[in-house]
Scaffold this active site. Structure first.
Site, short mmCIF file in Angstrom:
data_model
loop_
_atom_site.label_atom_id
_atom_site.label_comp_id
_atom_site.label_asym_id
_atom_site.label_seq_id
_atom_site.Cartn_x
_atom_site.Cartn_y
_atom_site.Cartn_z
N GLN A 148 -9.70 35.52 34.84
CA GLN A 148 -8.75 34.73 34.40
C GLN A 148 -7.71 35.13 33.26
OE1 GLN A 148 -11.85 34.05 33.96
NE2 GLN A 148 -12.17 33.19 32.15
N GLU A 170 -14.44 37.60 34.07
CA GLU A 170 -13.54 36.72 33.02
C GLU A 170 -11.99 37.21 33.64
OE1 GLU A 170 -14.68 34.30 31.42
OE2 GLU A 170 -16.62 35.07 30.91
#
Length: 263
Positions: free
Chosen positions: A126, A124
């Site tokens: 991002q 994750e």
């Protein structure tokens, strides 16, 4: 008789300089041994359902079996827990990384406690802040830590996440995950459309993260996270090709089996 090495002719007065004169010479192979060893920063990206978390756990397995020591990091896993969760059922505990965590300090604390860190697995990715991506680059350059980041490139508005944007700017390698995710029309899909009441939503400043069967969490633009009541939520995501994302066309079967419901 050996020929004398030729020397380049001097440039004529008033002539334009050769642009190649400004290029640095490539170091000889022997001299490269004196250069510092650096780690690598890699970013593997793709839409939902393309197998990023599965790949992250596979990379960790491959390194660990060779005796390397790694640290798994995650922020806002779909399960709502500090772990990396693959949708095919593989799960590993991880360190939850909030926006205020300094990753350089985190790794140094591991070293101070006698735990080596040869590589990092960041799922994750991002959701990292740009500053945290800079810290990952410093770990690779200055401390020889190999960093593997996995995440979605763009949000539900088709705009780059800040963390993903910084990874595109700094990563040594950018690798789209090769598992095809298909739009309802059968074309390759890479846009994560947010759907409310059967319609695509294109505005909003919150990131919606959850597992399809467990607690629902909403992360606001300021980084705060709250759990919300499942009964009051009707948000889901659907992966679309560019054309149908632009048109807002979810297909005849709006509730496509296997598409993800979030809250």
């Amino acid at each position: 008789m050996s020929a004398e090495p030729s020397t380049p002719a001097p440039a004529r007065p008033g002539s334009a300089p050769d642009p190649t004169d400004a290029l640095s010479a490539v170091p000889a192979s022997g001299s490269r041994r004196s250069m510092p060893v650096v780690g690598h920063l890699r970013f593997y990206y793709g839409p939902m359902d393309c197998g990023k978390s599965t790949l992250a756990l596979q990379v960790d397995h491959n390194h660990a079996r060779q005796g390397r020591r790694g640290l798994l990091l995650v922020h806002l896993d779909r399960s709502g827990r500090p772990q990396i969760t693959s949708r095919i059922g593989i799960t590993r505990e991880a360190v939850e990384v909030h926006a205020e965590v300094d990753l350089l300090v985190l790794v140094r604390e591991q070293w101070a406690a006698g735990r080596g860190v040869d590589y990092l697995i960041v799922d994750e990715a991002q959701f990292l802040t740009p500053a945290q991506v800079d810290q990952l680059a410093a770990l690779a350059d200055d401390h020889q830590v190999d960093v593997y980041c996995f995440g979605i490139a763009t949000d539900f508005r088709s705009r780059l996440f800040p963390g993903a944007a910084r990874l595109f700017e700094l990563a040594d390698e950018l690798q789209p995950v090769q598992v095809d995710v298909l739009c309802w029309c059968g074309l390759p899909a890479r846009f994560n459309a947010r759907v409310v009441g059967g319609k695509i939503i294109r505005e909003g400043d919150t990131v919606v993260v959850a597992d399809t069967e467990t607690a629902r969490f909403v992360t606001h633009s300021d980084g705060s996270t709250e759990q919300v009541d499942h009964a009051s939520t009707t948000v889901r995501y659907q992966v679309l090709c560019r054309r149908h994302f632009r048109l807002g066309d979810l297909g005849a079967r709006v509730g496509v089996q296997g598409q993800l419901s979030f809250a």
